[in-house]
Design a protein around this motif. Structure first.
Motif, PDB file in Angstrom:
ATOM      1  N   SER A  66       0.842  -1.179   0.000  1.00 48.90           N
ATOM      2  CA  SER A  66       0.000   0.000   0.000  1.00 48.90           C
ATOM      3  C   SER A  66       0.880   1.231   0.000  1.00 48.90           C
ATOM      4  O   SER A  66       1.937   1.258   0.605  1.00 48.90           O
ATOM      5  N   GLY A  67       0.447   2.235  -0.677  1.00 52.59           N
ATOM      6  CA  GLY A  67       1.140   3.517  -0.645  1.00 52.59           C
ATOM      7  C   GLY A  67       0.562   4.370   0.475  1.00 52.59           C
ATOM      8  O   GLY A  67      -0.545   4.138   0.936  1.00 52.59           O
ATOM      9  N   PRO A  68       1.306   5.338   0.932  1.00 50.24           N
ATOM     10  CA  PRO A  68       0.841   6.165   2.050  1.00 50.24           C
ATOM     11  C   PRO A  68      -0.171   7.237   1.640  1.00 50.24           C
ATOM     12  O   PRO A  68      -0.146   8.348   2.119  1.00 50.24           O
ATOM     13  N   THR A  69      -1.048   6.908   0.743  1.00 54.96           N
ATOM     14  CA  THR A  69      -2.046   7.863   0.274  1.00 54.96           C
ATOM     15  C   THR A  69      -3.264   7.826   1.185  1.00 54.96           C
ATOM     16  O   THR A  69      -3.789   6.755   1.465  1.00 54.96           O
ATOM     17  N   PRO A  70      -3.726   8.970   1.645  1.00 56.85           N
ATOM     18  CA  PRO A  70      -4.932   8.971   2.492  1.00 56.85           C
ATOM     19  C   PRO A  70      -6.149   8.494   1.708  1.00 56.85           C
ATOM     20  O   PRO A  70      -6.240   8.707   0.499  1.00 56.85           O
ATOM     21  N   SER A  71      -7.041   7.822   2.408  1.00 54.60           N
ATOM     22  CA  SER A  71      -8.270   7.379   1.753  1.00 54.60           C
ATOM     23  C   SER A  71      -9.136   8.592   1.436  1.00 54.60           C
ATOM     24  O   SER A  71      -9.092   9.610   2.117  1.00 54.60           O
ATOM     25  N   ARG A  72      -9.901   8.475   0.391  1.00 54.44           N
ATOM     26  CA  ARG A  72     -10.753   9.580  -0.038  1.00 54.44           C
ATOM     27  C   ARG A  72     -12.204   9.250   0.247  1.00 54.44           C
ATOM     28  O   ARG A  72     -12.621   8.108   0.167  1.00 54.44           O
ATOM     29  N   ALA A  73     -12.943  10.261   0.556  1.00 55.53           N
ATOM     30  CA  ALA A  73     -14.361  10.075   0.815  1.00 55.53           C
ATOM     31  C   ALA A  73     -15.057   9.639  -0.459  1.00 55.53           C
ATOM     32  O   ALA A  73     -14.693  10.046  -1.554  1.00 55.53           O
ATOM     33  N   GLY A  74     -16.009   8.797  -0.304  1.00 57.46           N
ATOM     34  CA  GLY A  74     -16.774   8.340  -1.455  1.00 57.46           C
ATOM     35  C   GLY A  74     -17.959   7.522  -0.986  1.00 57.46           C
ATOM     36  O   GLY A  74     -18.019   7.106   0.170  1.00 57.46           O
ATOM     37  N   PRO A  75     -18.886   7.266  -1.862  1.00 58.07           N
ATOM     38  CA  PRO A  75     -20.094   6.561  -1.466  1.00 58.07           C
ATOM     39  C   PRO A  75     -19.844   5.108  -1.056  1.00 58.07           C
ATOM     40  O   PRO A  75     -20.623   4.547  -0.288  1.00 58.07           O
ATOM     41  N   ASP A  76     -18.750   4.503  -1.518  1.00 60.03           N
ATOM     42  CA  ASP A  76     -18.477   3.104  -1.195  1.00 60.03           C
ATOM     43  C   ASP A  76     -17.576   2.938   0.026  1.00 60.03           C
ATOM     44  O   ASP A  76     -17.334   1.810   0.454  1.00 60.03           O
ATOM     45  N   LEU A  77     -17.052   4.024   0.574  1.00 57.69           N
ATOM     46  CA  LEU A  77     -16.124   3.950   1.698  1.00 57.69           C
ATOM     47  C   LEU A  77     -16.852   4.286   2.993  1.00 57.69           C
ATOM     48  O   LEU A  77     -17.387   5.385   3.128  1.00 57.69           O
ATOM     49  N   PRO A  78     -16.867   3.341   3.957  1.00 56.45           N
ATOM     50  CA  PRO A  78     -17.513   3.641   5.232  1.00 56.45           C
ATOM     51  C   PRO A  78     -16.876   4.860   5.907  1.00 56.45           C
ATOM     52  O   PRO A  78     -15.677   5.103   5.775  1.00 56.45           O
ATOM     53  N   ALA A  79     -17.663   5.620   6.621  1.00 57.08           N
ATOM     54  CA  ALA A  79     -17.198   6.864   7.253  1.00 57.08           C
ATOM     55  C   ALA A  79     -16.008   6.632   8.174  1.00 57.08           C
ATOM     56  O   ALA A  79     -15.120   7.474   8.269  1.00 57.08           O
ATOM     57  N   ARG A  80     -15.947   5.478   8.843  1.00 54.71           N
ATOM     58  CA  ARG A  80     -14.848   5.239   9.795  1.00 54.71           C
ATOM     59  C   ARG A  80     -13.486   5.132   9.107  1.00 54.71           C
ATOM     60  O   ARG A  80     -12.455   5.255   9.748  1.00 54.71           O
ATOM     61  N   TYR A  81     -13.465   4.882   7.786  1.00 54.34           N
ATOM     62  CA  TYR A  81     -12.207   4.763   7.055  1.00 54.34           C
ATOM     63  C   TYR A  81     -11.821   6.035   6.313  1.00 54.34           C
ATOM     64  O   TYR A  81     -10.711   6.135   5.803  1.00 54.34           O
ATOM     65  N   GLN A  82     -12.684   6.991   6.251  1.00 53.34           N
ATOM     66  CA  GLN A  82     -12.395   8.212   5.501  1.00 53.34           C
ATOM     67  C   GLN A  82     -11.299   9.008   6.204  1.00 53.34           C
ATOM     68  O   GLN A  82     -11.341   9.227   7.399  1.00 53.34           O
ATOM     69  N   GLY A  83     -10.294   9.399   5.456  1.00 52.21           N
ATOM     70  CA  GLY A  83      -9.186  10.177   5.999  1.00 52.21           C
ATOM     71  C   GLY A  83      -8.055   9.351   6.582  1.00 52.21           C
ATOM     72  O   GLY A  83      -7.038   9.898   6.976  1.00 52.21           O
ATOM     73  N   LEU A  84      -8.200   8.018   6.651  1.00 46.49           N
ATOM     74  CA  LEU A  84      -7.122   7.183   7.170  1.00 46.49           C
ATOM     75  C   LEU A  84      -5.997   7.096   6.152  1.00 46.49           C
ATOM     76  O   LEU A  84      -6.207   7.213   4.955  1.00 46.49           O
TER      77      LEU A  84
END
Length: 55
Positions: A17-35
């Motif tokens: 995995s690269g150190p890229t922050p997760s992006r908000a989106g309709p398929d990503l649960p809120a608890r993972y956004q910004g990790l």
């Protein structure tokens, strides 16, 4: 592993995995956004590179 007739060939597989922050989106649960994966390691790598001489 690939098999051709009676021969098996193994090839390297690199997963990660690269150190890229997760992006908000309709398929990503809120608890993972910004990790960010590998956040600690990325910081250590930047510190190490900054400590090297330019020579």
């Amino acid at each position: 592993m690939s098999i051709l007739g009676d021969q098996g060939v193994m090839s390297p597989v690199f997963g990660g995995s690269g150190p890229t922050p997760s992006r908000a989106g309709p398929d990503l649960p809120a608890r993972y956004q910004g990790l960010s994966a590998l956040q600690v390691n990325a910081g250590q790598a930047r510190d190490f590179l900054a400590a090297l001489d330019a020579k």
